[in-house]
Design a protein around this motif. Structure first.
Motif, mmCIF file in Angstrom:
data_model
loop_
_atom_site.group_PDB
_atom_site.id
_atom_site.type_symbol
_atom_site.label_atom_id
_atom_site.label_comp_id
_atom_site.label_asym_id
_atom_site.label_seq_id
_atom_site.Cartn_x
_atom_site.Cartn_y
_atom_site.Cartn_z
ATOM 1 N N ILE A 1 -13.339 23.691 35.868
ATOM 2 C CA ILE A 1 -13.720 22.294 36.074
ATOM 3 C C ILE A 1 -14.230 22.084 37.489
ATOM 4 O O ILE A 1 -15.225 21.387 37.707
ATOM 5 C CB ILE A 1 -12.529 21.361 35.759
ATOM 6 C CG1 ILE A 1 -12.177 21.452 34.279
ATOM 7 C CG2 ILE A 1 -12.852 19.927 36.131
ATOM 8 C CD1 ILE A 1 -10.904 20.721 33.905
ATOM 9 N N ASP A 2 -13.577 22.709 38.464
ATOM 10 C CA ASP A 2 -14.002 22.558 39.857
ATOM 11 C C ASP A 2 -15.420 23.093 40.045
ATOM 12 O O ASP A 2 -16.261 22.434 40.664
ATOM 13 C CB ASP A 2 -13.020 23.276 40.777
ATOM 14 C CG ASP A 2 -13.244 22.956 42.239
ATOM 15 O OD1 ASP A 2 -13.891 21.939 42.549
ATOM 16 O OD2 ASP A 2 -12.751 23.712 43.092
ATOM 17 N N SER B 1 -17.683 23.428 37.764
ATOM 18 C CA SER B 1 -18.598 22.551 37.026
ATOM 19 C C SER B 1 -18.910 21.292 37.829
ATOM 20 O O SER B 1 -20.049 20.816 37.847
ATOM 21 C CB SER B 1 -17.994 22.158 35.682
ATOM 22 O OG SER B 1 -17.782 23.295 34.893
ATOM 23 N N MET B 2 -17.892 20.755 38.505
ATOM 24 C CA MET B 2 -18.106 19.567 39.334
ATOM 25 C C MET B 2 -19.058 19.869 40.494
ATOM 26 O O MET B 2 -19.907 19.043 40.833
ATOM 27 C CB MET B 2 -16.771 19.037 39.877
ATOM 28 C CG MET B 2 -15.844 18.478 38.816
ATOM 29 S SD MET B 2 -16.498 17.027 38.000
ATOM 30 C CE MET B 2 -16.561 15.884 39.356
ATOM 31 N N ARG C 1 -22.445 17.753 40.714
ATOM 32 C CA ARG C 1 -22.633 16.867 41.859
ATOM 33 C C ARG C 1 -23.561 17.445 42.910
ATOM 34 O O ARG C 1 -24.103 16.722 43.731
ATOM 35 C CB ARG C 1 -21.283 16.542 42.501
ATOM 36 C CG ARG C 1 -20.381 15.749 41.557
ATOM 37 C CD ARG C 1 -19.080 15.370 42.198
ATOM 38 N NE ARG C 1 -19.323 14.405 43.259
ATOM 39 C CZ ARG C 1 -18.768 14.495 44.464
ATOM 40 N NH1 ARG C 1 -17.962 15.481 44.755
ATOM 41 N NH2 ARG C 1 -19.016 13.585 45.374
ATOM 42 N N ASN D 1 -14.255 17.025 44.412
ATOM 43 C CA ASN D 1 -14.346 17.948 43.283
ATOM 44 C C ASN D 1 -12.972 18.485 42.908
ATOM 45 O O ASN D 1 -12.615 18.554 41.728
ATOM 46 C CB ASN D 1 -15.283 19.116 43.608
ATOM 47 C CG ASN D 1 -16.715 18.684 43.757
ATOM 48 O OD1 ASN D 1 -17.116 17.649 43.258
ATOM 49 N ND2 ASN D 1 -17.486 19.469 44.471
ATOM 50 N N THR E 1 -10.774 15.619 41.409
ATOM 51 C CA THR E 1 -11.203 15.317 40.043
ATOM 52 C C THR E 1 -10.815 16.438 39.088
ATOM 53 O O THR E 1 -10.350 16.175 37.973
ATOM 54 C CB THR E 1 -12.721 15.092 40.001
ATOM 55 O OG1 THR E 1 -13.062 14.068 40.928
ATOM 56 C CG2 THR E 1 -13.188 14.694 38.623
ATOM 57 N N SER E 2 -10.975 17.677 39.515
ATOM 58 C CA SER E 2 -10.614 18.789 38.640
ATOM 59 C C SER E 2 -9.110 18.837 38.405
ATOM 60 O O SER E 2 -8.665 19.186 37.308
ATOM 61 C CB SER E 2 -11.111 20.116 39.199
ATOM 62 O OG SER E 2 -10.438 20.445 40.390
#
Length: 97
Positions: free
Chosen positions: A2-3, A5-6, A10, A17, A20-21
């Motif tokens: 996820i990190d 991908s962020m 972004r 990041n 959010t992850s």
């Protein structure tokens, strides 16, 4: 995942990041327990990552305040007197040939 991908979505890498992850990971891991558990786990994951990122930022600022100009190195163009080392007590023995 996820990190990373962020960062890709972004286009920049910053503490948001990671926060959010952490929140999304908490929500995904609690998905089997229902939406209330997802919200609670997302909040805890986001808060935990925010604390970790905040501690890292504070530590970096504290360390940079200790050395505001950075280490001073001799420039290549300056003439530095050569230092002669004393001869080795083991003679001309070379371990790696």
């Amino acid at each position: 995942m996820i990190d990373c991908s962020m960062v890709q979505i972004r286009g920049k890498e910053d503490p948001w990041n990671s926060i959010t992850s952490g929140a999304l990971t908490g929500a995904i891991l609690a998905a089997r327990n229902g939406p209330v558990a997802m919200v609670g786990s997302a909040a805890m994951g986001g808060i935990l990552l925010a604390l970790i990122e905040g501690a890292g930022i504070l530590l970096t600022r504290f360390a940079s305040a200790q050395f505001p100009n950075g280490p001073q190195f001799a420039e290549d163009h300056l003439q530095v007197p050569s230092i002669q080392l004393p001869p080795s007590p083991f003679g001309d023995y070379r371990q790696y040939q």
